[in-house]
Motif scaffolding. Structure first.
Motif, PDB file in Angstrom:
ATOM      1  N   MET A   1      33.781  -9.535  -2.278  1.00 36.38           N
ATOM      2  CA  MET A   1      34.187  -8.473  -1.372  1.00 36.38           C
ATOM      3  C   MET A   1      34.949  -7.420  -2.168  1.00 36.38           C
ATOM      4  SD  MET A   1      35.273 -10.851   1.895  1.00 36.38           S
ATOM      5  CE  MET A   1      35.215  -9.548   3.113  1.00 36.38           C
TER       6      MET A   1
ATOM      7  N   SER B   1      36.222  -0.636  -0.590  1.00 38.39           N
ATOM      8  CA  SER B   1      35.265   0.352  -0.110  1.00 38.39           C
ATOM      9  C   SER B   1      35.683   1.745  -0.564  1.00 38.39           C
ATOM     10  CB  SER B   1      35.187   0.303   1.418  1.00 38.39           C
ATOM     11  OG  SER B   1      34.129   1.110   1.879  1.00 38.39           O
TER      12      SER B   1
ATOM     13  N   GLY C   1      28.983  -3.900   9.247  1.00 39.49           N
ATOM     14  CA  GLY C   1      29.845  -5.062   9.430  1.00 39.49           C
ATOM     15  C   GLY C   1      29.762  -5.612  10.839  1.00 39.49           C
TER      16      GLY C   1
ATOM     17  N   GLN D   1      33.648  -3.833   1.344  1.00 39.39           N
ATOM     18  CA  GLN D   1      34.061  -4.670   2.469  1.00 39.39           C
ATOM     19  C   GLN D   1      35.575  -4.658   2.724  1.00 39.39           C
ATOM     20  OE1 GLN D   1      32.395  -6.010  -0.300  1.00 39.39           O
ATOM     21  NE2 GLN D   1      30.340  -5.784   0.554  1.00 39.39           N
TER      22      GLN D   1
ATOM     23  N   PHE E   1      34.125   1.942   6.491  1.00 34.17           N
ATOM     24  CA  PHE E   1      33.033   0.972   6.481  1.00 34.17           C
ATOM     25  C   PHE E   1      31.792   1.557   7.149  1.00 34.17           C
ATOM     26  CE2 PHE E   1      36.905  -1.860   7.005  1.00 34.17           C
ATOM     27  CZ  PHE E   1      36.989  -2.185   5.665  1.00 34.17           C
TER      28      PHE E   1
ATOM     29  N   ALA F   1      31.227 -11.731   2.728  1.00 36.58           N
ATOM     30  CA  ALA F   1      30.893 -10.363   2.328  1.00 36.58           C
ATOM     31  C   ALA F   1      29.800  -9.773   3.215  1.00 36.58           C
ATOM     32  CB  ALA F   1      30.448 -10.339   0.863  1.00 36.58           C
TER      33      ALA F   1
ATOM     34  N   ARG G   1      34.414  -7.272   7.408  1.00 39.43           N
ATOM     35  CA  ARG G   1      35.066  -6.102   6.838  1.00 39.43           C
ATOM     36  C   ARG G   1      36.570  -6.323   7.018  1.00 39.43           C
ATOM     37  NH1 ARG G   1      30.950  -6.570   5.279  1.00 39.43           N
ATOM     38  NH2 ARG G   1      29.123  -5.199   5.356  1.00 39.43           N
TER      39      ARG G   1
END
Length: 258
Positions: free
Chosen positions: A241, A244, A112, A251, A109, A215, A219
């Motif tokens: 979402m 990733s 977030g 997310q 990520f 979203a 995360r």
């Protein structure tokens, strides 16, 4: 799968702990050259009587800074690997491949505010490794650990989870952690009851957490039963979402070594 000797180290078990008739953990020595990121897994090997070595992937539950390695396992009835693994005792040898694997790590990520860790059964292992590492507490304002088991007795590592925010290096972040234990086969006062997917769909999980699953802010990491992962991904996709990927940050992150 086969491995040549230079690809793995021979580690000595220091502790075998039974949590229930079907759940146990193993702690062993750690090769000083073995390095991993919190959330990754290693392939463990157990020699068979006929000379073969059987290999399976297990997430590290221990922290990257620990001097030992710890793994959490379920006994699969008739399973070629887990049944052999469950018979090991302190002093026995466990083979550990020198190369860690997996992408269930914080670098999945790029941003977030809230980090949701959704686990069923032994899938909690990588999340306990992540929670013992300093990085996650610095990066996120809230960390929500959702740990589901069939019964209260199968919720392992409760003492570790309870003590985490009180460790010296994490004490200033203690109020960031929200722990939401879930059981599916019995009703226990104070615990959520039902499957994680049901709790998401009904909104009960967010109400219990006091945090919205969105979203923009959230995360989500998923680890555990493959059906849970698939169903959660479907529910999260309905909230825009996405998984990733390196080429497209999203997310949601999952582990798929089951």
């Amino acid at each position: 799968m086969s491995s040549s000797p230079e690809k793995y180290s021979r580690e000595t078990l220091s502790e075998v702990r039974a949590w229930s008739p079907t759940l146990f953990s193993l702690r062993c020595s750690r090769d000083p050259h073995f390095r991993f990121r919190a959330g990754q897994f290693a392939r463990l090997g157990v020699p068979k009587a006929d000379g073969r070595i059987v290999w399976r992937a297990y997430s590290m539950l221990s922290a990257p800074h620990d001097e030992f390695l710890e793994f959490f396992s379920i006994v699969v009835p008739g399973g070629e690997f887990s049944s052999e693994l469950s018979r090991l005792r302190a002093g026995d040898t466990l083979l550990v491949e020198r190369q860690p694997f997996g992408f269930l790590t914080l670098d999945r990520f790029v941003d977030g505010h809230d980090l949701w860790l959704l686990a069923t059964g032994t899938g909690v292992a990588p999340f306990l490794s992540i929670l013992q590492d300093f990085e996650v507490w610095q990066r996120y304002e809230r960390i929500l650990l959702v740990y589901s088991a069939r019964t209260r007795a199968e919720l392992a590592y409760q003492e570790l989870i309870e003590q985490l925010p009180h460790r010296d290096y994490l004490r200033e972040f203690a109020d960031k952690l929200v722990y939401l234990p879930v059981v599916t086969r019995e009703a226990v006062p104070g615990l959520l009851h039902g499957r994680i997917t049901e709790l998401i769909a009904s909104g009960e999980l967010e109400r219990a957490a006091g945090v919205a699953l969105t979203a923009e802010q959230s995360r989500v990491m998923l680890c555990g039963n493959p059906q849970m992962i698939e169903d959660c991904r479907t529910l999260l996709k309905q909230r825009d979402m996405q998984l990733s990927l390196t080429r497209r940050p999203g997310q949601v992150a999952v582990e798929n070594y089951w």
